[in-house]
Design a protein around this motif. Structure first.
Motif, PDB file in Angstrom:
ATOM      1  N   THR A 147     130.809 -72.924   3.981  1.00 32.53           N
ATOM      2  CA  THR A 147     130.639 -71.656   3.021  1.00 32.53           C
ATOM      3  C   THR A 147     132.358 -71.583   2.101  1.00 32.53           C
ATOM      4  O   THR A 147     132.016 -70.896   1.196  1.00 32.53           O
ATOM      5  CB  THR A 147     130.501 -70.111   3.709  1.00 32.53           C
ATOM      6  N   ASN A 148     133.252 -72.245   2.591  1.00 31.27           N
ATOM      7  CA  ASN A 148     133.553 -72.140   1.510  1.00 31.27           C
ATOM      8  C   ASN A 148     134.444 -73.420   0.407  1.00 31.27           C
ATOM      9  O   ASN A 148     133.766 -73.323  -1.044  1.00 31.27           O
ATOM     10  CB  ASN A 148     135.178 -72.775   1.351  1.00 31.27           C
ATOM     11  N   LYS A 149     133.461 -74.806   0.864  1.00 34.89           N
ATOM     12  CA  LYS A 149     133.976 -75.698  -0.270  1.00 34.89           C
ATOM     13  C   LYS A 149     132.269 -75.686  -0.727  1.00 34.89           C
ATOM     14  O   LYS A 149     132.083 -76.826  -2.159  1.00 34.89           O
ATOM     15  CB  LYS A 149     133.494 -77.012   0.566  1.00 34.89           C
ATOM     16  N   ALA A 167     129.848 -77.149  -5.307  1.00 37.34           N
ATOM     17  CA  ALA A 167     128.532 -77.006  -6.598  1.00 37.34           C
ATOM     18  C   ALA A 167     128.881 -76.131  -8.139  1.00 37.34           C
ATOM     19  O   ALA A 167     128.103 -76.682  -8.207  1.00 37.34           O
ATOM     20  CB  ALA A 167     127.721 -75.463  -5.926  1.00 37.34           C
ATOM     21  N   GLY A 168     130.028 -75.268  -8.171  1.00 34.90           N
ATOM     22  CA  GLY A 168     130.334 -75.148  -9.342  1.00 34.90           C
ATOM     23  C   GLY A 168     130.503 -73.706  -9.562  1.00 34.90           C
ATOM     24  O   GLY A 168     129.726 -73.564  -8.625  1.00 34.90           O
ATOM     25  N   THR A 169     131.223 -72.869 -10.995  1.00 38.03           N
ATOM     26  CA  THR A 169     130.886 -72.349 -11.244  1.00 38.03           C
ATOM     27  C   THR A 169     129.864 -70.914 -10.830  1.00 38.03           C
ATOM     28  O   THR A 169     129.358 -70.063 -10.825  1.00 38.03           O
ATOM     29  CB  THR A 169     132.033 -71.845 -12.339  1.00 38.03           C
ATOM     30  N   ARG A 170     128.684 -71.767 -11.493  1.00 37.40           N
ATOM     31  CA  ARG A 170     127.139 -71.573 -11.633  1.00 37.40           C
ATOM     32  C   ARG A 170     126.797 -71.456 -10.877  1.00 37.40           C
ATOM     33  O   ARG A 170     125.666 -70.407 -10.676  1.00 37.40           O
ATOM     34  CB  ARG A 170     126.254 -72.534 -12.879  1.00 37.40           C
ATOM     35  N   SER A 171     127.337 -71.105  -9.446  1.00 34.60           N
ATOM     36  CA  SER A 171     126.648 -71.111  -7.745  1.00 34.60           C
ATOM     37  C   SER A 171     127.390 -69.925  -7.541  1.00 34.60           C
ATOM     38  O   SER A 171     126.481 -69.613  -6.414  1.00 34.60           O
ATOM     39  CB  SER A 171     127.431 -72.366  -6.985  1.00 34.60           C
ATOM     40  N   THR A 172     129.034 -69.664  -7.747  1.00 39.76           N
ATOM     41  CA  THR A 172     128.775 -68.099  -7.834  1.00 39.76           C
ATOM     42  C   THR A 172     127.718 -66.351  -8.489  1.00 39.76           C
ATOM     43  O   THR A 172     127.645 -65.816  -8.230  1.00 39.76           O
ATOM     44  CB  THR A 172     130.032 -67.578  -8.497  1.00 39.76           C
ATOM     45  N   ASP A 217     122.144 -75.878   1.659  1.00 32.83           N
ATOM     46  CA  ASP A 217     122.216 -75.410  -0.151  1.00 32.83           C
ATOM     47  C   ASP A 217     123.640 -76.302  -1.211  1.00 32.83           C
ATOM     48  O   ASP A 217     122.813 -75.847  -1.849  1.00 32.83           O
ATOM     49  CB  ASP A 217     122.938 -73.965   0.504  1.00 32.83           C
ATOM     50  N   THR A 218     124.276 -76.631  -0.514  1.00 40.64           N
ATOM     51  CA  THR A 218     125.483 -77.093  -1.224  1.00 40.64           C
ATOM     52  C   THR A 218     124.726 -78.531  -1.687  1.00 40.64           C
ATOM     53  O   THR A 218     124.595 -79.000  -3.350  1.00 40.64           O
ATOM     54  CB  THR A 218     126.449 -77.454  -0.700  1.00 40.64           C
ATOM     55  N   LEU A 269     124.690 -66.894  -3.168  1.00 42.30           N
ATOM     56  CA  LEU A 269     124.995 -68.086  -2.295  1.00 42.30           C
ATOM     57  C   LEU A 269     126.078 -67.665  -1.473  1.00 42.30           C
ATOM     58  O   LEU A 269     126.613 -68.298  -0.069  1.00 42.30           O
ATOM     59  CB  LEU A 269     125.310 -69.270  -2.261  1.00 42.30           C
ATOM     60  N   ASP A 270     126.998 -66.312  -1.907  1.00 37.36           N
ATOM     61  CA  ASP A 270     128.149 -66.060  -1.258  1.00 37.36           C
ATOM     62  C   ASP A 270     128.121 -65.388   0.070  1.00 37.36           C
ATOM     63  O   ASP A 270     128.664 -65.211   0.833  1.00 37.36           O
ATOM     64  CB  ASP A 270     128.964 -64.601  -2.165  1.00 37.36           C
ATOM     65  N   ARG A 271     126.672 -65.037   0.423  1.00 36.47           N
ATOM     66  CA  ARG A 271     126.555 -64.657   1.720  1.00 36.47           C
ATOM     67  C   ARG A 271     126.636 -65.366   2.830  1.00 36.47           C
ATOM     68  O   ARG A 271     126.910 -65.131   3.626  1.00 36.47           O
ATOM     69  CB  ARG A 271     124.684 -64.724   1.872  1.00 36.47           C
ATOM     70  N   HIS A 272     126.434 -66.721   2.418  1.00 38.32           N
ATOM     71  CA  HIS A 272     126.672 -68.194   3.603  1.00 38.32           C
ATOM     72  C   HIS A 272     128.458 -67.440   3.999  1.00 38.32           C
ATOM     73  O   HIS A 272     128.930 -67.420   4.961  1.00 38.32           O
ATOM     74  CB  HIS A 272     126.245 -69.109   2.779  1.00 38.32           C
TER      75      HIS A 272
END
Length: 422
Positions: free
Chosen positions: A365-367, A372-377, A280-281, A383-386
């Protein structure tokens, strides 16, 4: 789950974890499950199934939807009986293959992969401790597609191995009383094996039907990760089961692969979480992320530091995968020839794999968000499920003790302890 109901979801068909949605005991399969014949077939089926499971994984996690239809397809695929011995009609695949199967499923949906863990460990326990009649019965059930949940761990006992649930022998029956938590898979199982001790402190694995009188499974799993494992609680009040269904567990009293089998599946789940997060990254960086202003690049994928970081993640992922494969082969050796030396080797190699898979799961899961940047949050991506899944599942058994046992083995020749968490 802390979210408002989605009006487009029928929660009577898709009940949620830790909710008041009714969850009835699952009916036993109307038709027998597929029986897998080889390692290669198991891997091929896992790959095909993972593609289906991945499609709804983010939604199931976000809404806390129990994977009922998904589990039915999974157990009917034959992947839940691949460690049934060949002498009883199973494929008896390598434990390296089992780890690859679980990692493949976990990369798509680690919660569903975890639900399999206890079932496969139970099949292995029957192989180690069951009588001939018990093996015929419980292996045939697994081959038919019957799912084993679990009622092992307890929330209030002093340690994970200090069982307070009691079993009493009463003629041709046994009667069990106690309370369990972390009961992954029990809610959606057909049969719930219960760990209980008798008056002499001897352990038994009692196979109770999911709808047995006195057995209450509560849908109260509220963890922030591995949400849809439904790892809630089981209350056992005078549950009466035929004595023939009580397996006397002695496999940790002498060298067996009981511990490593349980542990390698845990390692496989963690490496699957890492693999899914890295995939996903890469996809997000390619399709959504912007290049940093100082890079002078046109796309985020050309950023030198991002490229190097992805390379680091992949190298560490492949190292973890390789060590799991080594651990699986060592379990095969110890299973065929269980001695103190072979079992210790399998335990240590599996412990080493647990360290690396934990580290790459947390790192990847932290990287993901850094690269990916702020928009990935944003919530829309979930994506935080990972990270949530990695953080919760890697707590199953502390890797700080893996370092100790591995070091003590190589430095001082001390054989590792034997239990389900090692």
């Amino acid at each position: 789950m802390g979210t408002l109901p989605d009006p487009q979801i029928d929660y009577s068909v898709h009940p949620r974890v830790n909710s008041s949605d009714p969850v009835s005991p699952r009916p036993k399969p109307a038709t027998p499950a597929h029986v897998i014949k080889s390692d290669q077939e198991a891997l091929e089926i896992a790959e095909r199934l993972a593609e289906k499971l991945k499609a709804g994984a983010a939604l199931r996690d976000r809404e806390g939807l129990l994977p009922i239809a998904e589990l039915d397809e999974y157990s009917q695929s034959g992947l839940w009986s691949i460690n049934v011995p060949k002498a009883y009609g199973g494929a008896e695949v390598s434990y390296a293959t089992i780890a690859r199967v679980i990692a493949t499923i976990a990369a798509a949906d680690p919660a569903i992969a975890q639900i399999t863990q206890n079932h496969l460990a139970i099949v292995a326990t029957v192989d180690l401790d069951g009588t001939e009649e018990q093996k015929k019965l419980f292996f045939s059930w697994a081959l038919q597609g019957i799912r084993y949940g679990n009622a092992f761990s307890e929330l209030k006992s002093k340690t994970v191995a200090a069982f307070e649930t009691k079993v009493v022998f009463d003629g041709d029956d046994v009667v069990v009383n106690g309370e369990k938590f972390y009961t992954t898979g029990a809610l959606l199982a057909h049969v719930v094996p219960i760990v209980a001790v008798d008056e002499n402190g001897q352990g038994h694995l009692v196979f109770a039907d999911r709808d047995a009188p006195g057995l209450t499974v509560t849908n109260n799993w509220s963890s922030f990760g591995q949400r849809t494992t439904a790892s809630g609680s089981v209350k056992i009040e005078n549950v009466r089961v035929p004595r023939s269904r009580a397996v006397h567990v002695t496999s940790f009293d002498h060298p067996t692969v009981g511990g490593p089998v349980s542990q390698i599946i845990q390692s496989a789940i963690d490496v699957g979480i890492a693999r899914g997060a890295i995939e996903d990254t890469i996809a997000f960086v390619r399709n959504h992320s912007r290049p940093w202003i100082d890079s002078g690049k046109e796309t985020a994928g050309e950023d030198l530091f991002t490229i190097a970081a992805v390379g680091d993640l992949k190298i560490k992922l492949h190292a973890a995968e390789a060590l799991i494969d080594i651990a699986g082969r060592s379990i095969d050796v110890a299973k065929a020839n269980p001695t103190l030396e072979t079992v210790s080797e399998a335990t240590i190699k599996t412990g080493e794999s647990k360290v690396l898979t934990t580290e790459i799961a947390i790192l990847a899961t932290n990287k993901l968000f850094e690269l990916a940047g702020t928009r990935s949050t944003l919530a829309e991506h979930n994506l935080d499920r990972h990270w949530r899944n990695a953080r919760v599942h890697t707590l199953h058994d502390p890797v700080r003790w893996k370092f100790y046992h591995v070091g003590n083995y190589y430095l001082n020749g001390v054989h590792p302890p034997r239990h389900a968490w090692n």
